[in-house]
Design an enzyme around this catalytic site. Structure first.
Site, short mmCIF file in Angstrom:
data_model
loop_
_atom_site.label_atom_id
_atom_site.label_comp_id
_atom_site.label_asym_id
_atom_site.label_seq_id
_atom_site.Cartn_x
_atom_site.Cartn_y
_atom_site.Cartn_z
N GLU A 81 0.85 -1.19 0.00
CA GLU A 81 0.00 0.00 0.00
C GLU A 81 0.88 1.24 0.00
OE1 GLU A 81 -2.50 2.73 -0.32
OE2 GLU A 81 -3.33 0.70 -0.30
N ASP A 108 5.82 1.54 -3.23
CA ASP A 108 5.26 1.51 -4.57
C ASP A 108 5.28 0.06 -5.07
OD1 ASP A 108 4.52 2.85 -7.24
OD2 ASP A 108 6.31 1.70 -7.75
N ASP A 131 -6.70 2.62 -8.68
CA ASP A 131 -7.01 3.99 -9.11
C ASP A 131 -7.09 4.03 -10.63
OD1 ASP A 131 -6.99 6.73 -9.74
OD2 ASP A 131 -5.78 7.21 -7.98
N LYS A 135 -8.10 10.81 -16.43
CA LYS A 135 -7.64 11.57 -17.58
C LYS A 135 -6.72 10.72 -18.46
CE LYS A 135 -7.79 16.14 -15.35
NZ LYS A 135 -7.01 17.35 -14.99
N THR A 204 -13.20 -6.16 -0.57
CA THR A 204 -12.61 -4.90 -0.11
C THR A 204 -13.70 -3.97 0.37
OG1 THR A 204 -12.76 -3.67 -2.19
CG2 THR A 204 -10.86 -5.14 -1.95
N GLU A 207 -15.36 -2.47 -2.65
CA GLU A 207 -16.38 -3.32 -3.26
C GLU A 207 -17.70 -3.20 -2.50
OE1 GLU A 207 -17.65 -7.90 -4.22
OE2 GLU A 207 -16.01 -7.50 -2.84
#
Length: 230
Positions: A81, A108, A131, A135, A204, A207
């Protein structure tokens, strides 16, 4: 810890925030910063045993990794995370339940896969509601991009699975296109929607929120085939 691991010292949150999450918990052995890990990652040393390892990318508040670790004590689980507060929260949840077969890493995920995980070392990789980076100019930041998908393929053991769920239809189908064009993983294999009555029926927290709002979720898994015999 063996294998060159040391418990994290929290430095980037206020003491009051840390106390609210940790309470009196000692997260030694549950919570690590990425730069505390040895290269390559020695999972036998990390867990103190040899067992199949499953990795979750983006653990959020930790519902999945808590549930999975409790239901499969014969497997080891690593959650990654990037958000420090959520990584700490997930580790605290594991610690409260004494789930020693699960660890949280604040780092990461692409870096961990690339520099720490060895080839053919992971029984499964779980990616739930990443995520979407809406854009078009930002989509190169998505975790499920070409370079990471190739890393995932190489890190899975033969027969290992990539589990992918999202509430974004475009992300789902564009990722499937990349998996087909850039990897040899086979799929998509459909996952039936479960009957959800309480937290344990959701993978999760995201969810749960999505489905209680009667919004669709796209689910699948891909499998790494065993190499062909000569």
């Amino acid at each position: 810890m063996s294998g060159g691991l040391t418990p994290n010292t929290a430095v980037d949150m206020s003491r009051s925030s840390l106390t609210a999450i940790q309470g009196d918990l000692d997260l030694t052995g549950y919570f690590f910063k990425g730069d505390e890990l040895t290269k390559p990652l020695d999972t036998d040393a990390l867990f103190g045993r040899s067992a199949p390892v499953e990795l979750e990318i983006g653990s959020g508040k930790g519902l999945f990794i808590r549930k999975a670790a409790a239901l499969a004590p014969e497997h080891n689980f690593i959650g990654i995370e990037l958000a420090y507060r959520y990584a700490l929260m997930s580790a605290a949840g594991l610690c409260k339940r004494g789930l020693t077969n699960a660890k949280m890493i604040n780092a990461d995920a692409a870096l961990i896969l690339r520099e720490y995980c060895q080839a053919n070392s992971l029984a499964a990789i779980h990616v739930y509601f990443p995520d979407p980076w809406w854009k078009k100019s930002h989509r190169k930041r998505r975790i499920l991009r070409t370079d990471v998908l190739k890393l995932i393929e190489s890190r899975l053991v033969p027969g290992g699975k990539l589990h992918f769920w999202t509430d974004v239809e475009e992300y789902y189908y564009s990722t499937l296109d990349l998996l087909h064009s850039e990897t040899q993983l086979t799929g998509p294999n459909e996952v039936a929607e479960p009957e959800a009555e309480d937290d344990m029926d959701f993978r999760t927290h995201f969810e749960r929120r999505t489905r209680l709002a009667s919004l669709p979720v796209w689910r699948c898994f891909f499998v790494k085939s065993a190499p062909s015999s000569p």
